[in-house]
Scaffold this motif. Structure first.
Motif, PDB file in Angstrom:
ATOM      1  N   PRO A   1      -6.709  -7.753  -5.266  1.00 54.39           N
ATOM      2  CA  PRO A   1      -7.966  -7.633  -4.528  1.00 54.39           C
ATOM      3  C   PRO A   1      -8.039  -8.544  -3.310  1.00 54.39           C
ATOM      4  O   PRO A   1      -8.660  -8.195  -2.303  1.00 54.39           O
ATOM      5  N   GLU A   2      -7.372  -9.690  -3.379  1.00 52.69           N
ATOM      6  CA  GLU A   2      -7.384 -10.603  -2.227  1.00 52.69           C
ATOM      7  C   GLU A   2      -6.705  -9.966  -1.018  1.00 52.69           C
ATOM      8  O   GLU A   2      -7.205 -10.067   0.098  1.00 52.69           O
ATOM      9  N   ILE A   3      -5.580  -9.304  -1.235  1.00 52.42           N
ATOM     10  CA  ILE A   3      -4.869  -8.641  -0.129  1.00 52.42           C
ATOM     11  C   ILE A   3      -5.660  -7.417   0.342  1.00 52.42           C
ATOM     12  O   ILE A   3      -5.778  -7.167   1.547  1.00 52.42           O
ATOM     13  N   VAL A   4      -6.237  -6.668  -0.588  1.00 56.11           N
ATOM     14  CA  VAL A   4      -7.046  -5.504  -0.204  1.00 56.11           C
ATOM     15  C   VAL A   4      -8.195  -5.924   0.706  1.00 56.11           C
ATOM     16  O   VAL A   4      -8.442  -5.310   1.742  1.00 56.11           O
TER      17      VAL A   4
ATOM     18  N   HIS B   1      -6.886   2.610   9.873  1.00 57.37           N
ATOM     19  CA  HIS B   1      -5.879   3.637   9.614  1.00 57.37           C
ATOM     20  C   HIS B   1      -5.920   4.141   8.172  1.00 57.37           C
ATOM     21  O   HIS B   1      -5.961   3.379   7.224  1.00 57.37           O
ATOM     22  N   ASP B   2      -5.854   5.462   8.042  1.00 55.84           N
ATOM     23  CA  ASP B   2      -5.884   6.118   6.740  1.00 55.84           C
ATOM     24  C   ASP B   2      -4.726   5.672   5.831  1.00 55.84           C
ATOM     25  O   ASP B   2      -4.882   5.616   4.611  1.00 55.84           O
ATOM     26  N   LEU B   3      -3.577   5.347   6.405  1.00 48.76           N
ATOM     27  CA  LEU B   3      -2.441   4.909   5.586  1.00 48.76           C
ATOM     28  C   LEU B   3      -2.710   3.565   4.903  1.00 48.76           C
ATOM     29  O   LEU B   3      -2.156   3.290   3.840  1.00 48.76           O
ATOM     30  N   MET B   4      -3.569   2.759   5.488  1.00 49.75           N
ATOM     31  CA  MET B   4      -3.983   1.512   4.814  1.00 49.75           C
ATOM     32  C   MET B   4      -5.020   1.831   3.736  1.00 49.75           C
ATOM     33  O   MET B   4      -4.994   1.243   2.658  1.00 49.75           O
ATOM     34  N   HIS B   5      -5.917   2.759   4.003  1.00 50.20           N
ATOM     35  CA  HIS B   5      -6.913   3.157   2.996  1.00 50.20           C
ATOM     36  C   HIS B   5      -6.205   3.665   1.743  1.00 50.20           C
ATOM     37  O   HIS B   5      -6.570   3.316   0.618  1.00 50.20           O
ATOM     38  N   LYS B   6      -5.187   4.498   1.954  1.00 51.16           N
ATOM     39  CA  LYS B   6      -4.446   5.062   0.830  1.00 51.16           C
ATOM     40  C   LYS B   6      -3.690   3.983   0.063  1.00 51.16           C
ATOM     41  O   LYS B   6      -3.703   3.971  -1.171  1.00 51.16           O
TER      42      LYS B   6
ATOM     43  N   THR C   1     -17.609  -1.347  -3.558  1.00 51.37           N
ATOM     44  CA  THR C   1     -17.653   0.110  -3.371  1.00 51.37           C
ATOM     45  C   THR C   1     -18.336   0.524  -2.074  1.00 51.37           C
ATOM     46  O   THR C   1     -17.847   1.391  -1.360  1.00 51.37           O
ATOM     47  N   LEU C   2     -19.454  -0.080  -1.755  1.00 47.52           N
ATOM     48  CA  LEU C   2     -20.196   0.340  -0.570  1.00 47.52           C
ATOM     49  C   LEU C   2     -19.445   0.036   0.722  1.00 47.52           C
ATOM     50  O   LEU C   2     -19.726   0.645   1.759  1.00 47.52           O
ATOM     51  N   GLN C   3     -18.493  -0.890   0.675  1.00 49.38           N
ATOM     52  CA  GLN C   3     -17.727  -1.253   1.873  1.00 49.38           C
ATOM     53  C   GLN C   3     -16.399  -0.495   1.978  1.00 49.38           C
ATOM     54  O   GLN C   3     -15.778  -0.486   3.036  1.00 49.38           O
ATOM     55  N   LEU C   4     -15.977   0.124   0.891  1.00 52.66           N
ATOM     56  CA  LEU C   4     -14.669   0.785   0.869  1.00 52.66           C
ATOM     57  C   LEU C   4     -14.665   2.086   1.662  1.00 52.66           C
ATOM     58  O   LEU C   4     -15.615   2.866   1.567  1.00 52.66           O
ATOM     59  N   PRO C   5     -13.606   2.331   2.403  1.00 54.26           N
ATOM     60  CA  PRO C   5     -13.444   3.666   2.969  1.00 54.26           C
ATOM     61  C   PRO C   5     -13.360   4.677   1.825  1.00 54.26           C
ATOM     62  O   PRO C   5     -12.867   4.368   0.742  1.00 54.26           O
TER      63      PRO C   5
ATOM     64  N   THR D   1     -11.505   7.210   1.239  1.00 53.80           N
ATOM     65  CA  THR D   1     -10.151   7.472   0.747  1.00 53.80           C
ATOM     66  C   THR D   1      -9.699   6.371  -0.214  1.00 53.80           C
ATOM     67  O   THR D   1      -9.124   6.659  -1.266  1.00 53.80           O
ATOM     68  N   THR D   2      -9.962   5.124   0.133  1.00 49.96           N
ATOM     69  CA  THR D   2      -9.600   4.009  -0.749  1.00 49.96           C
ATOM     70  C   THR D   2     -10.296   4.159  -2.086  1.00 49.96           C
ATOM     71  O   THR D   2      -9.667   4.031  -3.142  1.00 49.96           O
ATOM     72  N   LEU D   3     -11.577   4.450  -2.040  1.00 46.64           N
ATOM     73  CA  LEU D   3     -12.346   4.602  -3.278  1.00 46.64           C
ATOM     74  C   LEU D   3     -11.802   5.765  -4.103  1.00 46.64           C
ATOM     75  O   LEU D   3     -11.606   5.634  -5.315  1.00 46.64           O
ATOM     76  N   ARG D   4     -11.541   6.878  -3.462  1.00 43.96           N
ATOM     77  CA  ARG D   4     -11.040   8.052  -4.177  1.00 43.96           C
ATOM     78  C   ARG D   4      -9.716   7.751  -4.887  1.00 43.96           C
ATOM     79  O   ARG D   4      -9.533   8.106  -6.044  1.00 43.96           O
ATOM     80  N   TYR D   5      -8.813   7.080  -4.211  1.00 54.12           N
ATOM     81  CA  TYR D   5      -7.542   6.701  -4.833  1.00 54.12           C
ATOM     82  C   TYR D   5      -7.763   5.698  -5.963  1.00 54.12           C
ATOM     83  O   TYR D   5      -7.146   5.800  -7.019  1.00 54.12           O
ATOM     84  N   ALA D   6      -8.637   4.726  -5.746  1.00 48.97           N
ATOM     85  CA  ALA D   6      -8.854   3.646  -6.724  1.00 48.97           C
ATOM     86  C   ALA D   6      -9.415   4.167  -8.040  1.00 48.97           C
ATOM     87  O   ALA D   6      -9.063   3.674  -9.109  1.00 48.97           O
ATOM     88  N   VAL D   7     -10.293   5.157  -7.981  1.00 45.96           N
ATOM     89  CA  VAL D   7     -10.980   5.620  -9.196  1.00 45.96           C
ATOM     90  C   VAL D   7     -10.293   6.807  -9.856  1.00 45.96           C
ATOM     91  O   VAL D   7     -10.789   7.327 -10.862  1.00 45.96           O
TER      92      VAL D   7
END
Length: 144
Positions: free
Chosen positions: A76-79, A87-92, A117-121, A123-129
């Motif tokens: 989480p620290e790096i995220v 960039h979408d490639l970072m979100h993924k 959650t409210l701050q996440l792009p 795409t990031t949220l979709r991959y995470a969950v």
């Protein structure tokens, strides 16, 4: 030390490791392994703060080695360092490593999601969950 020589060489070649496939198949095995076993997390934090997309992606994907070894604090620290990268490639990549972290410790993922959650792009949220309980997945997706 031979491993340090490999890591040093790898770090001099980051401009050539310039697509998601090269990053994703190499960095966790080289940088993640070295940083984990040599207590050199600063390498990953420095890459995460780089201006270069691929170096940033190396930082988060290298945490996969930590995840495999159940050392989850760094993820989480790096995220968060690149939470709002354009960039979408970072979100993924961020979502992918959060998902992998959640497979090892779902409470750590839930804690992160509760805070960010409210701050996440999206795409990031979709991959995470992707792999969590369907009811929780729906809850977090509806927050966005």
């Amino acid at each position: 030390d031979f491993r340090k020589e490999i890591v040093d060489f790898y770090l001099t070649q980051t401009s050539r490791i310039n697509n998601w496939d090269l990053v994703d198949t190499s960095c966790h095995k080289i940088l993640g392994h070295f940083a984990f076993h040599q207590n050199q997390e600063n390498i990953l934090y420095d890459l995460a703060k780089s201006e270069d997309l691929w170096e940033k992606r190396m930082a988060i994907v290298s945490t996969w080695y930590y995840i495999k070894n159940k050392a989850l604090e760094i993820v989480p620290e790096i995220v968060v360092i690149n939470l709002n990268h354009p960039h979408d490639l970072m979100h993924k990549a961020n979502g992918w490593m959060l998902r992998e972290m959640g497979k090892k410790d779902d409470e750590k993922l839930i804690h992160f999601l509760d805070e960010y959650t409210l701050q996440l792009p999206r795409t990031t949220l979709r991959y995470a969950v992707e792999k969590i309980d369907p009811a929780l997945k729906e809850y977090y997706m509806k927050l966005k």
